[in-house]
Design a protein around this motif. Structure first.
Motif, mmCIF file in Angstrom:
data_model
loop_
_atom_site.group_PDB
_atom_site.id
_atom_site.type_symbol
_atom_site.label_atom_id
_atom_site.label_comp_id
_atom_site.label_asym_id
_atom_site.label_seq_id
_atom_site.Cartn_x
_atom_site.Cartn_y
_atom_site.Cartn_z
ATOM 1 N N ARG A 1 -21.428 -12.443 5.060
ATOM 2 C CA ARG A 1 -20.900 -13.719 4.584
ATOM 3 C C ARG A 1 -22.057 -14.671 4.276
ATOM 4 N N ALA A 2 -21.984 -15.339 3.108
ATOM 5 C CA ALA A 2 -23.062 -16.237 2.696
ATOM 6 C C ALA A 2 -23.154 -17.453 3.602
ATOM 7 N N ASP A 3 -22.022 -17.880 4.202
ATOM 8 C CA ASP A 3 -22.059 -19.102 5.002
ATOM 9 C C ASP A 3 -22.691 -18.885 6.371
ATOM 10 N N THR A 4 -22.889 -17.645 6.781
ATOM 11 C CA THR A 4 -23.533 -17.375 8.063
ATOM 12 C C THR A 4 -24.894 -16.701 7.886
ATOM 13 N N THR A 208 -28.953 -14.616 -10.595
ATOM 14 C CA THR A 208 -27.924 -13.582 -10.580
ATOM 15 C C THR A 208 -27.831 -12.999 -9.181
ATOM 16 N N PRO A 209 -26.629 -12.892 -8.611
ATOM 17 C CA PRO A 209 -26.511 -12.391 -7.232
ATOM 18 C C PRO A 209 -26.705 -10.884 -7.135
ATOM 19 N N TYR A 216 -24.235 -11.360 -0.251
ATOM 20 C CA TYR A 216 -24.751 -11.698 -1.574
ATOM 21 C C TYR A 216 -25.916 -12.677 -1.443
ATOM 22 N N TYR A 217 -27.006 -12.360 -2.142
ATOM 23 C CA TYR A 217 -28.185 -13.217 -2.199
ATOM 24 C C TYR A 217 -28.564 -13.442 -3.658
ATOM 25 N N ASP A 218 -29.412 -14.458 -3.878
ATOM 26 C CA ASP A 218 -30.119 -14.563 -5.140
ATOM 27 C C ASP A 218 -31.540 -15.030 -4.845
ATOM 28 N N ARG A 232 -32.059 -16.411 -0.933
ATOM 29 C CA ARG A 232 -31.099 -17.296 -0.284
ATOM 30 C C ARG A 232 -29.693 -16.731 -0.425
ATOM 31 N N PRO A 233 -28.837 -16.955 0.559
ATOM 32 C CA PRO A 233 -27.437 -16.520 0.442
ATOM 33 C C PRO A 233 -26.744 -17.287 -0.689
ATOM 34 N N THR A 234 -25.783 -16.648 -1.328
ATOM 35 C CA THR A 234 -25.058 -17.292 -2.413
ATOM 36 C C THR A 234 -23.584 -16.895 -2.344
#
Length: 289
Positions: A1-4, A208-209, A216-218, A232-234
């Motif tokens: 999860r990008a938020d964690t 682009t992720p 997911y990162y970019d 960074r998470p995206t």
């Protein structure tokens, strides 16, 4: 999860790939033009140099240009090459290139000091190559490191996409590769099959992720000298890659009707970009038809 998930800071180390074999990363054509009458006074050459031609080797905007001059001398049709390493167009003080045969290529190696408008300087190793009537150049430096997520380590390689980009940036001029399947091989192809199933390219594009360990990162940033890459998470889920939503595409068919990807779900779609002036496009188009 990008938020964690957390940002990943990857220290990068310098490496050089100067073996001109296989598919050469960053190899691009260089194009020679005769030294014009208007430029004769600004280009310094020896009097015995005949039929001089000049070409850009490094020509990134905001960066001091690096040029190469080729010429012949009376009684000898062999072309000789001199590199303007100082950026002054004084080829009498330039670096003569010495070529060796490697397979079908004649290859010369050199190092050049490049200065950006910002004042930053970097020394980059380059190769100048020719085969038949074509001449090429490439920057042979790359940066390597590892992205660590939990108990997984992903090898990372960053390198100039072409000879014109000696400084690293989060743009299309820099190529970012991540060994997603940890097989020791970087596969930049935009689509790959593993066991008959499509999998993501191992090239990460700017803005682009891509997925690492299910997150997911970019690319957030890379410094101009290529010492540190930050991921960074995206929450973005749109990319031209397996497992992502395709970007919206709108076009008109030959009957003038609007065609969109969003209205073509569950259907196989082939998008081909071609030019009537490109012989390779002609060859591919005929096979597709």
């Amino acid at each position: 999860r990008a938020d964690t998930a957390r940002r990943i800071v990857i220290p990068l180390e310098r490496a050089v790939d100067d073996q001109p074999t296989g598919a050469l990363s960053g190899q691009t054509n260089i194009f020679f033009s005769p030294v014009s009458e208007a430029a004769v006074d600004s280009v310094l050459m020896a009097k015995e140099w005949m039929r001089p031609e000049i070409a850009d080797v490094i020509d990134q905007a905001g960066v001091q240009k690096v040029r190469v001059l080729r010429y012949t001398i009376e009684g000898d049709t062999t072309r000789r090459y001199v590199l303007d390493t100082a950026g002054t167009l004084d080829f009498t003080k330039g670096l003569p290139l010495t070529f060796e045969r490697v397979g079908e290529l004649m290859v010369a190696r050199a190092s050049v000091r490049v200065r950006a408008a910002s004042g930053q300087e970097v020394t980059v190793p380059i190769q100048v190559m020719y085969a038949g009537k074509y001449t090429y150049a490439r920057i042979t430096e790359m940066r390597t490191g590892y992205a660590e997520i939990g108990n997984r380590k992903y090898a990372v390689r960053v390198q100039p996409r072409s000879r014109g980009h000696p400084f690293y940036a989060n743009t299309i001029g820099t190529r970012f590769l991540i060994d997603l399947d940890s097989d020791g091989v970087f596969s930049p192809a935009t689509s790959r099959l593993v066991n008959g199933r499509p999998v993501a390219s191992e090239e990460a594009e700017p803005d682009t992720p891509f997925a690492l360990s299910g997150v997911y990162y970019d690319i957030e940033s890379i410094d101009p000298l290529g010492s540190k890459l930050v991921l960074r998470p995206t929450t973005s889920t749109t990319a031209v890659a397996a497992g992502f939503k395709p970007p919206q595409f709108v076009a008109l068919d030959l009957a003038g009707r609007t065609v969109t990807l969003s209205n073509s779900r569950q259907k196989p779609i082939l998008l081909e970009f071609w030019s009537t002036a490109c012989p390779y496009s002609d060859a591919v188009r005929a096979s597709l038809t």
